[in-house]
Design an enzyme around this catalytic site. Structure first.
Site, PDB file in Angstrom:
ATOM      1  CG  HIS A 208      -1.908  -0.971   1.268  1.00  0.00           C
ATOM      2  ND1 HIS A 208      -1.770  -2.275   1.747  1.00  0.00           N
ATOM      3  CD2 HIS A 208      -3.094  -0.973   0.455  1.00  0.00           C
ATOM      4  CE1 HIS A 208      -2.848  -3.119   1.250  1.00  0.00           C
ATOM      5  NE2 HIS A 208      -3.773  -2.262   0.569  1.00  0.00           N
TER       6      HIS A 208
ATOM      7  CG  HIS B  22      -2.049  -0.190  -4.348  1.00  0.00           C
ATOM      8  ND1 HIS B  22      -2.493  -1.061  -5.135  1.00  0.00           N
ATOM      9  CD2 HIS B  22      -3.020   0.106  -3.729  1.00  0.00           C
ATOM     10  CE1 HIS B  22      -3.616  -1.449  -4.964  1.00  0.00           C
ATOM     11  NE2 HIS B  22      -4.006  -0.401  -3.758  1.00  0.00           N
TER      12      HIS B  22
ATOM     13  CG  HIS C 130      -7.447   3.792  -3.745  1.00  0.00           C
ATOM     14  ND1 HIS C 130      -6.439   3.818  -4.525  1.00  0.00           N
ATOM     15  CD2 HIS C 130      -7.402   2.268  -3.338  1.00  0.00           C
ATOM     16  CE1 HIS C 130      -5.700   2.595  -4.666  1.00  0.00           C
ATOM     17  NE2 HIS C 130      -6.447   1.752  -3.756  1.00  0.00           N
ATOM     18  CG  ASP C 131      -5.312   1.822  -0.419  1.00  0.00           C
ATOM     19  OD1 ASP C 131      -6.283   1.975   0.359  1.00  0.00           O
ATOM     20  OD2 ASP C 131      -4.975   0.855  -1.362  1.00  0.00           O
TER      21      ASP C 131
ATOM     22  CG  ASP D 131      -8.081  -1.607  -4.162  1.00  0.00           C
ATOM     23  OD1 ASP D 131      -7.001  -1.295  -4.037  1.00  0.00           O
ATOM     24  OD2 ASP D 131      -8.583  -1.404  -3.101  1.00  0.00           O
TER      25      ASP D 131
END
Length: 609
Positions: free
Chosen positions: A357, A361, A399-400, A508
């Protein structure tokens, strides 16, 4: 296996990392978790999903290779009648008969060799272990080997007794092979559908099916209308929307306060009327721009090397390229300088020490979302506006963001600050969304948006990022299938939001969707991160999360389960929205076959630890 070795070394240096709990449905290995496979369950957010065993498979035609083999077996069987029509004495008395018998034996030997090639092709295509996991396949191979041995002995040994015994045995083997080939189609279908013995269905789908069947039983138009009304509301997930009867004006005010017109500040009003224009020129490094232009729509894009040169800035460059290409700066009155500041903050907030992560990514997921938009034509199917483009791309990039490398289960079990802040409700995903909008505010990125555009952006983006919580996969997947089953599914209007959520979640979990050279790298990265979390869980005396125990996790099996129970069904469903996606799904199946061939290797590694 260099990547595997590197990650093993990295895992010793880094702090505990993130793990994602994947609970495959219908799996015998986890029957102790799910209980009876035909009952309802509530496991980690997979709310009352019913796993029904598939009893009626769709029949398809026999593949060409099976047709050829059947013809050969029939020819093979006819030889037995030719052989039995002559005795050894006939051959001794007539040279022509002896010659004919010799030719038939040579033909028989050639056909048997072709059968060896047939078996070789089959186990190469699906994997040695997978093919011979069926005892019938083992029996089939033994029959062919025994037949070859007998025919060779018969050609080289003399003696009427042996010839007669050989002839009888070969005749029996031929009929057995005929039986085995006619059942071969079902056996091959079974191999190609390993993990597909169960179909995940939700109660909603079953209710809709019952109501539709019920509607077919009535002729009264009023009853049919009422049933269709019920089906529509169930499909639209509006069952709990209030129906106001009688005097509505006052009730509406109380029930819909969040949707009431809000006061707009003078500062925001001025920004709405602003005529400011921004250029779409983002001044990318020329070499990198050329690299993007050549590779940005390729699934086999080898972008790992870019991070050695550009570090976290590569995410900023990628997003600038997209926004320049789609002319989003000028269309949305978005300052390129503010944009770069926001993206730099996002990129630098991804933790470099995370094996999985991290900013690579984020790059990969954003790249995959754009692939869906362009190569799979979601831009037309979803009728995307410039605002929609910005939502999809920025949400993917963020998103992360600021992911600690530990999953939600770990955060809850250790009473982490994020779990306490968000009350154990998708704490990571809530944090990612919150961080994005804090950076947007701090950099004045959307300051020129109208209030309605900002609210639309915020609603869609938050929902997208929350949908990446794997604990919500089951519920969200069933909502998607319910909408697809409705008569008014519209990805360009009322269902645009669920499509946004679906595509980000699909991106994802898209590692198995990529060519093996990239997929394998991501596999060792994510498992390396999982195992570091498992080490911390063991150290703290916590239950070790699924796939996070390095001593028991078979790498190949973990990926086959991930594909069978999560990725492949999801992508097959998405292909109903994006038909062009179907042409790329074969890559997932090919990757599964590659992992199947390595199960024994990874089991050996586990056994020797």
């Amino acid at each position: 296996m260099a990547e595997e070795q590197n990650l093993k070394e990295d895992s010793k240096k880094n702090i505990g990392q993130m793990g994602i709990k994947v609970v495959p449905r219908g799996s015998k290995e986890i029957s102790n978790i799910l209980g009876d496979r035909r009952s309802s369950h509530n496991v980690d957010g997979f709310d009352r999903v019913v796993g029904d065993e598939i009893t009626d498979q769709k029949q398809v035609g026999i593949p060409l290779i099976d047709k050829v083999v059947i013809v050969l077996v029939v020819l093979f069987t006819l030889l037995v009648f030719i052989n039995f029509s002559f005795t050894s004495n006939d051959a001794k008395e007539d040279a022509d008969i002896e010659k004919t018998l010799f030719i038939t034996k040579i033909i028989e030997l050639v056909i048997l060799i072709l059968f060896v090639f047939e078996i070789s092709i089959r186990f190469i295509s699906v994997g040695f272990i997978t093919y011979f996991s069926d005892l019938w396949s083992v029996f089939d191979a033994l029959i062919i080997i025994a037949s070859i041995v007998l025919i060779i002995l018969d050609l080289n040994l003399e003696g009427d007794a042996f010839t007669t015994i050989s002839k009888v045995l070969r005749g029996i083997f031929r009929f057995l092979r005929l039986f085995l080939v006619f059942r071969k189609f079902n056996q091959v279908k079974k191999i190609n559908n390993i993990g597909a013995r169960y179909v995940v269905r939700s109660p909603v789908e079953k209710v809709i099916e019952i109501m539709r069947d019920l509607a077919d039983q009535f002729e009264d138009p009023d009853i049919i209308k009422q049933l269709n009304w019920g089906i529509t509301h169930i499909s639209n997930n509006t069952v709990y929307e209030p129906i106001i009867e009688g005097k509505k004006s006052e009730a509406l005010g109380w029930l819909y306060q969040p949707q009431q017109q809000q006061q707009i500040s003078h500062e925001l009003k001025r920004s709405m009327s602003s005529d400011i224009q921004f250029s779409d020129e983002s001044h990318l490094p020329e070499q990198l721009k050329q690299d993007f232009e050549q590779n940005i729509l390729k699934l086999d894009y080898d972008y790992f090397s870019l991070f050695q040169k550009y570090d976290s800035s590569i995410l900023t460059y990628l997003m600038c390229y997209y926004f320049q290409k789609e002319q989003l700066f000028s269309s949305l009155k978005m300052s390129p300088d503010s944009f770069k500041k926001c993206l730099d903050k996002l990129g630098s907030s991804y933790h470099k020490e995370n094996l999985y992560h991290n900013v690579i990514h984020a790059f990969d997921v954003t790249h995959t979302v754009y692939f869906f938009i362009e190569k799979c034509n979601f831009k037309e199917i979803g009728k995307l506006s410039k605002l929609d483009y910005s939502i999809l791309l920025l949400s993917a990039a963020a998103h992360d963001v600021d992911h600690p490398g530990l999953n939600n289960i770990f955060l809850s079990n250790t009473r982490h600050e994020l779990a306490m802040t968000y009350n154990d409700k998708s704490p990571l995903e809530q944090h990612h969304a919150s961080t994005l909008f804090r950076y947007i505010r701090d950099t004045d990125l959307l300051v020129h948006f109208t209030l309605s555009d900002f609210k639309y952006f915020r609603e869609k983006s938050i929902n997208m990022i929350l949908s990446t919580d794997n604990a919500m996969h089951g519920k969200d997947y069933n909502k998607l299938k319910a909408r697809l089953a409705s008569n008014d599914f519209d990805p360009g209007s009322k269902d645009k939001g669920i499509c946004f959520d679906t595509l980000l979640h699909a991106a994802d979990i898209s590692n198995p969707f990529k060519p093996m050279q990239n997929y394998e790298k991501w596999t060792f990265r994510v498992l390396g991160e999982f195992w570091l979390q498992g080490d911390k869980e063991k150290e703290l005396g916590l239950p070790i999360t699924m796939l996070c125990d390095r001593r028991t996790t078979n790498v190949a099996k973990s990926q086959i389960g991930f594909i069978d129970f999560m990725v492949l069904p999801y992508y097959n469903t998405i292909s109903q929205i994006l038909p062009q996606l179907s042409g790329y799904i074969e890559q997932i199946t090919e990757n599964k076959k590659a992992w199947a061939e390595q199960i024994e290797h990874y089991q050996t590694l586990l056994n020797t630890q």
